[in-house]
Scaffold this motif. Structure first.
Motif, PDB file in Angstrom:
ATOM      1  N   UNK A   1      12.499   4.178  -7.291  1.00  0.00           N
ATOM      2  CA  UNK A   1      12.951   2.852  -6.899  1.00  0.00           C
ATOM      3  C   UNK A   1      11.840   1.834  -7.147  1.00  0.00           C
ATOM      4  N   UNK A   2      12.206   0.664  -7.641  1.00  0.00           N
ATOM      5  CA  UNK A   2      11.195  -0.370  -7.851  1.00  0.00           C
ATOM      6  C   UNK A   2      10.802  -1.016  -6.522  1.00  0.00           C
ATOM      7  N   UNK A   3      11.749  -1.159  -5.620  1.00  0.00           N
ATOM      8  CA  UNK A   3      11.492  -1.687  -4.271  1.00  0.00           C
ATOM      9  C   UNK A   3      11.920  -0.636  -3.257  1.00  0.00           C
ATOM     10  N   UNK A   4      11.121   0.419  -3.080  1.00  0.00           N
ATOM     11  CA  UNK A   4      11.540   1.507  -2.184  1.00  0.00           C
ATOM     12  C   UNK A   4      11.543   1.088  -0.721  1.00  0.00           C
ATOM     13  N   UNK A   5      12.419   1.720   0.017  1.00  0.00           N
ATOM     14  CA  UNK A   5      12.513   1.513   1.460  1.00  0.00           C
ATOM     15  C   UNK A   5      11.999   2.771   2.145  1.00  0.00           C
ATOM     16  N   UNK A   6      11.875   2.693   3.454  1.00  0.00           N
ATOM     17  CA  UNK A   6      11.357   3.835   4.201  1.00  0.00           C
ATOM     18  C   UNK A   6      12.263   5.062   4.053  1.00  0.00           C
ATOM     19  N   UNK A   7      13.562   4.868   3.886  1.00  0.00           N
ATOM     20  CA  UNK A   7      14.447   6.024   3.732  1.00  0.00           C
ATOM     21  C   UNK A   7      14.166   6.765   2.427  1.00  0.00           C
ATOM     22  N   UNK A   8      13.820   6.021   1.353  1.00  0.00           N
ATOM     23  CA  UNK A   8      13.438   6.682   0.104  1.00  0.00           C
ATOM     24  C   UNK A   8      12.112   7.412   0.257  1.00  0.00           C
ATOM     25  N   UNK A   9      11.174   6.815   1.014  1.00  0.00           N
ATOM     26  CA  UNK A   9       9.907   7.492   1.279  1.00  0.00           C
ATOM     27  C   UNK A   9      10.142   8.776   2.068  1.00  0.00           C
ATOM     28  N   UNK A  10      11.053   8.736   3.032  1.00  0.00           N
ATOM     29  CA  UNK A  10      11.361   9.933   3.825  1.00  0.00           C
ATOM     30  C   UNK A  10      11.904  11.046   2.937  1.00  0.00           C
ATOM     31  N   UNK A  11      12.823  10.707   2.047  1.00  0.00           N
ATOM     32  CA  UNK A  11      13.395  11.714   1.152  1.00  0.00           C
ATOM     33  C   UNK A  11      12.328  12.270   0.208  1.00  0.00           C
ATOM     34  N   UNK A  12      11.448  11.392  -0.259  1.00  0.00           N
ATOM     35  CA  UNK A  12      10.383  11.827  -1.164  1.00  0.00           C
ATOM     36  C   UNK A  12       9.386  12.734  -0.449  1.00  0.00           C
TER      37      UNK A  12
ATOM     38  N   UNK B   1       0.833  -1.211   0.000  1.00  0.00           N
ATOM     39  CA  UNK B   1       0.000   0.000   0.000  1.00  0.00           C
ATOM     40  C   UNK B   1       0.866   1.258   0.000  1.00  0.00           C
ATOM     41  N   UNK B   2       1.905   1.268   0.808  1.00  0.00           N
ATOM     42  CA  UNK B   2       2.789   2.434   0.840  1.00  0.00           C
ATOM     43  C   UNK B   2       3.634   2.535  -0.424  1.00  0.00           C
ATOM     44  N   UNK B   3       3.940   1.393  -1.020  1.00  0.00           N
ATOM     45  CA  UNK B   3       4.725   1.407  -2.254  1.00  0.00           C
ATOM     46  C   UNK B   3       3.947   2.104  -3.363  1.00  0.00           C
ATOM     47  N   UNK B   4       2.662   1.807  -3.493  1.00  0.00           N
ATOM     48  CA  UNK B   4       1.865   2.474  -4.533  1.00  0.00           C
ATOM     49  C   UNK B   4       1.717   3.958  -4.223  1.00  0.00           C
ATOM     50  N   UNK B   5       1.617   4.294  -2.951  1.00  0.00           N
ATOM     51  CA  UNK B   5       1.544   5.701  -2.538  1.00  0.00           C
ATOM     52  C   UNK B   5       2.855   6.414  -2.877  1.00  0.00           C
ATOM     53  N   UNK B   6       3.977   5.744  -2.631  1.00  0.00           N
ATOM     54  CA  UNK B   6       5.297   6.278  -2.970  1.00  0.00           C
ATOM     55  C   UNK B   6       5.367   6.588  -4.464  1.00  0.00           C
ATOM     56  N   UNK B   7       4.910   5.643  -5.297  1.00  0.00           N
ATOM     57  CA  UNK B   7       4.954   5.839  -6.752  1.00  0.00           C
ATOM     58  C   UNK B   7       4.030   6.980  -7.178  1.00  0.00           C
ATOM     59  N   UNK B   8       2.885   7.102  -6.523  1.00  0.00           N
ATOM     60  CA  UNK B   8       1.955   8.195  -6.842  1.00  0.00           C
ATOM     61  C   UNK B   8       2.581   9.555  -6.522  1.00  0.00           C
TER      62      UNK B   8
END
Length: 149
Positions: free
Chosen positions: A120-131, A97-104
């Protein structure tokens, strides 16, 4: 994949400085609460450890020195526990669910012409934080509000 404790501390510190502590994120992510508590404990726990240890040593004397040092070490370890948790969390892969939100969010930032890291195809929480940090820094509140309503 096992990581050393030092790399977890490094990752936790970097994650703590990257994650945007915004009121909109509090109900959705525990990071905001953990970061606030960790920052507070970094400021408060060293003096608490010294005062408690000094009071115990003054009251109980040298016979209880091991217990006094253990209590001081406990108070000093509290901020470290928060940083370790953050380091571990930053290296976890996002759930679907968070991965699709990250891509959106990533797509929206690119659409608006904002500067973002590669997707990232397999994002981690650190990529979400930066985004999320980029989204809050670069986008208007009108755009970010719709993600958190």
């Amino acid at each position: 994949m096992s990581q050393s404790v030092l790399s977890l501390f490094r990752d936790g510190h970097a994650y703590m400085s990257t994650w945007p502590v915004k009121k909109e994120l509090y109900p959705h992510f525990p990071e905001c609460k953990v970061i606030s508590a960790t920052r507070f404990s970094i400021a408060v726990m060293p003096p608490v450890a010294v005062v408690c240890s000094a009071m115990l040593f003054n009251t109980l004397g040298g016979d209880y020195l091991p217990q006094t040092l253990a209590i001081g070490a406990f108070f000093l370890s509290l901020p470290l526990q928060g940083i370790l948790w953050l380091g571990h969390r930053s290296n976890q892969t996002l759930p679907p669910a968070l991965k699709s939100w990250y891509h959106e969010i990533h797509g929206k930032l690119q659409q608006e012409g904002c500067e973002v890291h590669s997707r990232q195809s397999e994002p981690k929480y650190r990529e979400l934080a930066a985004l999320l940090k980029s989204a809050f820094d670069q986008l208007d509140k009108v755009f970010t509000r719709r993600w958190f309503e």
